[in-house]
Motif scaffolding. Structure first.
Motif, PDB file in Angstrom:
ATOM      1  N   SER A  70      45.326   4.777 -27.754  1.00  0.00           N
ATOM      2  CA  SER A  70      44.356   4.450 -28.787  1.00  0.00           C
ATOM      3  C   SER A  70      42.945   4.904 -28.449  1.00  0.00           C
ATOM      4  O   SER A  70      42.247   5.525 -29.256  1.00  0.00           O
ATOM      5  N   TYR A 129      41.304   8.508 -29.058  1.00  0.00           N
ATOM      6  CA  TYR A 129      40.966   9.059 -30.359  1.00  0.00           C
ATOM      7  C   TYR A 129      39.463   9.105 -30.625  1.00  0.00           C
ATOM      8  O   TYR A 129      39.029   9.742 -31.580  1.00  0.00           O
ATOM      9  N   GLN A 130      38.667   8.435 -29.807  1.00  0.00           N
ATOM     10  CA  GLN A 130      37.219   8.578 -29.926  1.00  0.00           C
ATOM     11  C   GLN A 130      36.626   8.588 -28.519  1.00  0.00           C
ATOM     12  O   GLN A 130      36.046   7.609 -28.063  1.00  0.00           O
ATOM     13  N   GLU A 170      38.429  -2.240 -30.422  1.00  0.00           N
ATOM     14  CA  GLU A 170      37.805  -1.576 -31.564  1.00  0.00           C
ATOM     15  C   GLU A 170      36.711  -0.610 -31.139  1.00  0.00           C
ATOM     16  O   GLU A 170      36.217  -0.647 -30.013  1.00  0.00           O
ATOM     17  N   ILE A 191      37.284   1.920 -36.068  1.00  0.00           N
ATOM     18  CA  ILE A 191      38.669   2.013 -35.605  1.00  0.00           C
ATOM     19  C   ILE A 191      39.053   0.675 -34.995  1.00  0.00           C
ATOM     20  O   ILE A 191      38.267   0.076 -34.252  1.00  0.00           O
ATOM     21  N   LEU A 244      46.502   1.374 -32.454  1.00  0.00           N
ATOM     22  CA  LEU A 244      46.813   2.022 -33.716  1.00  0.00           C
ATOM     23  C   LEU A 244      48.174   1.554 -34.217  1.00  0.00           C
ATOM     24  O   LEU A 244      49.153   1.547 -33.467  1.00  0.00           O
ATOM     25  N   PHE A 300      45.176   2.295 -41.422  1.00  0.00           N
ATOM     26  CA  PHE A 300      45.589   3.618 -40.971  1.00  0.00           C
ATOM     27  C   PHE A 300      46.539   4.238 -41.989  1.00  0.00           C
ATOM     28  O   PHE A 300      47.586   3.678 -42.295  1.00  0.00           O
ATOM     29  N   VAL A 327      41.971   7.083 -40.861  1.00  0.00           N
ATOM     30  CA  VAL A 327      41.547   5.752 -41.304  1.00  0.00           C
ATOM     31  C   VAL A 327      41.002   5.848 -42.731  1.00  0.00           C
ATOM     32  O   VAL A 327      40.111   6.650 -43.014  1.00  0.00           O
ATOM     33  N   TYR A 365      40.678  11.250 -36.878  1.00  0.00           N
ATOM     34  CA  TYR A 365      40.328  11.403 -35.468  1.00  0.00           C
ATOM     35  C   TYR A 365      41.461  12.121 -34.738  1.00  0.00           C
ATOM     36  O   TYR A 365      42.641  11.890 -35.031  1.00  0.00           O
TER      37      TYR A 365
END
Length: 226
Positions: free
Chosen positions: A30, A33-34, A111, A124, A128, A149, A169, A187
């Protein structure tokens, strides 16, 4: 309006190429992704359209570049690891990059929060999961906005780049027959935000398209540097 950045944009697409971001299955990825770290820089192409609801006035279109760079990291008042991002725009290659604004992103195991002009939103939620829903405005006084999602851990092509693992998202503010207000963000693992689609439109009527008022834009990643 044609962009003055055609050569610049095509060059950035070529440099960025078809980078892969494959993840091993059965592992919680998870947070990938960022990715957030000082010096990370994302460059995007912005395609924006404004509608005036006037049959005699055509929509205005504009294309320009957006750059976001993580300038520093710090521990915020809540004890969270946070990052300051500076956003720049380029409308003219002769003018170069012009500072737009700064904002904050904070990452926890549950988050990713983004704070712009003192308004914090949950962009986010981890881990996920397709069935997960959350309120983007959990940490502010605005009306609730449902996020969920649409896809997770799926391949997607954006621009000329093929990504093996992406998550999309959808945040729905108002979705009616004649009005659409939403933000959709995609993402990619080990890259971050690769695509943002925003609509704020009213008077939507397929039979009278010139009655539409509002704006929409698409932000497409063309390069990511660590």
């Amino acid at each position: 309006m044609k962009s003055v950045f055609a050569v610049v944009i095509l060059s950035l697409f070529a440099i960025f190429g078809c980078k892969k971001n494959e993840l091993m299955p059965d592992i919680d990825h998870s947070s990938k992704y960022q990715p957030l770290d000082v010096g990370y820089t994302w460059t995007y192409q912005m395609d924006s359209i404004s509608f005036y609801g006037n049959g005699s006035q055509n929509p205005d279109t504009i294309q320009y570049l957006v750059k976001r760079t993580i300038s520093n990291s710090f521990i915020d008042n809540a004890g969270l690891q946070s990052y300051k991002l500076n956003s720049y725009v380029m409308f003219d290659t002769l003018q170069g990059w012009v500072f737009q604004r700064s904002y904050i992103e904070s990452s926890t195991t549950s988050e990713i929060k983004r704070t712009v002009t003192d308004i914090t939103k949950v962009v986010i939620s981890f881990p996920l999961a397709i069935e997960k829903e959350w309120d983007a405005n959990l940490y502010n006084a605005l009306e609730a906005v449902e996020c969920y999602f649409e896809t997770i851990h799926t391949p997607k092509t954006v621009g000329v780049t093929d990504y093996d693992s992406t998550a999309t998202v959808m945040c729905k503010d108002k979705i009616f027959q004649t009005k659409r207000v939403f933000t959709k963000e995609t993402y990619a693992a080990n890259t971050g935000l690769i695509l943002q689609e925003v609509e704020n439109l009213e008077n939507i009527d397929p039979e009278n398209p010139k009655d539409i008022r509002g704006h929409k834009y698409t932000l497409t990643l063309i390069s990511f540097e660590k």
